[in-house]
Design an enzyme around this catalytic site. Structure first.
Site, PDB file in Angstrom:
ATOM      1  N   ASP A  63       4.370  40.752 -22.217  1.00 43.85           N
ATOM      2  CA  ASP A  63       5.446  39.912 -22.315  1.00 43.85           C
ATOM      3  C   ASP A  63       6.018  39.559 -23.598  1.00 43.85           C
ATOM      4  O   ASP A  63       4.802  39.053 -24.452  1.00 43.85           O
ATOM      5  CB  ASP A  63       5.224  38.723 -21.168  1.00 43.85           C
ATOM      6  CG  ASP A  63       5.608  39.247 -19.811  1.00 43.85           C
ATOM      7  OD1 ASP A  63       6.122  40.268 -19.593  1.00 43.85           O
ATOM      8  OD2 ASP A  63       5.372  38.192 -19.109  1.00 43.85           O
ATOM      9  N   ARG A  93      11.091  46.659 -20.978  1.00 42.93           N
ATOM     10  CA  ARG A  93      11.808  45.992 -20.319  1.00 42.93           C
ATOM     11  C   ARG A  93      12.611  45.210 -21.281  1.00 42.93           C
ATOM     12  O   ARG A  93      12.382  44.544 -22.059  1.00 42.93           O
ATOM     13  CB  ARG A  93      10.816  44.670 -19.536  1.00 42.93           C
ATOM     14  CG  ARG A  93      11.750  43.747 -18.677  1.00 42.93           C
ATOM     15  CD  ARG A  93      10.982  42.534 -18.307  1.00 42.93           C
ATOM     16  NE  ARG A  93       9.619  42.868 -17.821  1.00 42.93           N
ATOM     17  CZ  ARG A  93       8.456  42.170 -17.537  1.00 42.93           C
ATOM     18  NH1 ARG A  93       8.426  40.938 -18.325  1.00 42.93           N
ATOM     19  NH2 ARG A  93       7.417  42.488 -16.818  1.00 42.93           N
ATOM     20  N   GLY A 130      16.414  36.858 -22.821  1.00 39.58           N
ATOM     21  CA  GLY A 130      15.571  35.872 -23.821  1.00 39.58           C
ATOM     22  C   GLY A 130      15.599  34.480 -23.348  1.00 39.58           C
ATOM     23  O   GLY A 130      16.600  34.005 -22.689  1.00 39.58           O
ATOM     24  N   ARG A 170      13.189  28.844 -16.413  1.00 34.33           N
ATOM     25  CA  ARG A 170      13.748  29.425 -15.360  1.00 34.33           C
ATOM     26  C   ARG A 170      15.055  28.550 -15.106  1.00 34.33           C
ATOM     27  O   ARG A 170      16.175  29.007 -15.113  1.00 34.33           O
ATOM     28  CB  ARG A 170      13.351  29.523 -13.888  1.00 34.33           C
ATOM     29  CG  ARG A 170      12.085  30.762 -14.129  1.00 34.33           C
ATOM     30  CD  ARG A 170      12.298  32.066 -14.752  1.00 34.33           C
ATOM     31  NE  ARG A 170      12.615  32.378 -15.727  1.00 34.33           N
ATOM     32  CZ  ARG A 170      11.590  32.234 -16.988  1.00 34.33           C
ATOM     33  NH1 ARG A 170      10.387  32.194 -16.494  1.00 34.33           N
ATOM     34  NH2 ARG A 170      11.901  32.462 -18.312  1.00 34.33           N
TER      35      ARG A 170
END
Length: 323
Positions: free
Chosen positions: A130, A178, A182, A283
């Site tokens: 990641d 992936r 951002g 999130r």
């Protein structure tokens, strides 16, 4: 102060992170985090697998500044790889270099990653590195390039809000990638700030890698972008085994099921662990719609303390700005 900036600032607050761990997942995060143990996560993965969806598993944690903690994280990730293999679920690993000591010592982080890559290689399991914030971008790419000299089944992430993303995707086109928009707060000297600019670059990167790259994971909850990709792959005769759609665990679940039913490869990003706070706050920062997922937790008797702090900080920022 924008509400997005509040949540991103909160995601980096160590005091609140530690406080959140004490409360477990009682602050609304249980809807988007698959438990605190690998056993709980495996159950969620099995349910997704039954619907034709594969998973990538994130052992939550980042920005580690202690070698013992980084070693513990490395051991946990190896344990998760073994659990995925032993339970025969359809899943692979996503990990963050800062969780494994990148901020402590590059060589130390590389050795931790080599141990993880060696275990994953024995089970023919893919690893995704990641991407984090800008200062960790180039060191993470260096780790990828060093690791894949001996362990080829490793890929990474391209973040569309960075100006340099096009040159990065050209540099890494032979990797499984992936592509995301951002999720960190970046300054306007390195990253686009306007949503339309980010979306436009996101689509350019997706189209480039679909036509020139190895395998493309398209990470978005935006149905308009998904429909655009569907039309693009059909018009350019790109086979479905060259790409997949990805979404986060707990987000737009019905759309996830629908895409899998339509025959598209689909992968759900499944986070678990006690160190959930920073992930959860980002999130909420990404899309205002995400806040609705925890509305019920905010307005019950056990008011969400963390979101309350965020709302208070936001209002204080507005008041201060007016003055």
């Amino acid at each position: 102060m924008k509400l997005k900036d509040v949540f991103i600032s909160l995601s980096e607050n160590q005091f609140l992170n530690q406080a959140a761990q004490k409360y477990g997942l009682k602050m609304g995060a249980s809807s988007v985090v698959a438990g605190t143990t690998i056993e709980e996560a495996i159950e969620g993965i099995r349910e997704l697998n039954r619907r034709g969806i594969s998973c990538t598993v994130d052992c939550l944690g980042e920005f580690v500044s202690d070698k013992a903690e980084a070693t513990k994280a490395k051991d946990q990730i190896i344990h998760v790889i073994e659990a995925i293999h032993d339970t025969e679920v359809d899943a692979h690993i996503s990990l963050k270099p800062s969780q494994l000591g990148l901020d402590i010592d590059y060589a130390f982080c590389l050795e931790n990653l080599k141990e993880i890559a060696e275990t994953a290689s024995r089970y023919e399991m893919f690893i995704n590195i990641d991407m984090e914030n800008y200062e960790r971008l180039e060191p993470s790419f260096r780790l990828l390039e060093e690791l894949t000299q001996n362990y080829p089944n490793i890929g990474t992430v391209i973040q569309a809000y960075f100006y340099r993303a096009q040159s990065d995707i050209e540099r890494l086109k032979d990797y499984r990638l992936r592509i995301v928009k951002g999720a960190y707060k970046e300054t306007n000297d390195v990253a686009y700030q306007d949503k339309m600019d980010i979306d436009d670059n996101f689509l350019r990167l997706i189209e480039y890698h679909l036509q020139n790259g190895k395998f493309t994971s398209i990470a978005t909850h935006d149905h308009q972008i998904i429909e655009h990709v569907k039309r693009f792959v059909e018009a350019n005769h790109i086979p479905k085994d060259k790409f997949e759609f990805q979404m986060l665990y707990g987000f737009r679940t019905e759309l996830q099921y629908q895409l899998a039913k339509e025959g598209y490869q689909f992968c759900t990003y499944v986070p678990f662990g006690t160190d959930w706070y920073g992930y959860f706050m980002r999130r909420l920062a990404e899309r205002p719609q995400n806040i609705s997922l925890v509305t019920k937790q905010v307005f019950n008797k056990k008011t969400n303390i963390i979101l309350g702090v965020a709302a208070g900080a936001f209002l204080l920022g507005r008041i201060t700005k007016k003055k």
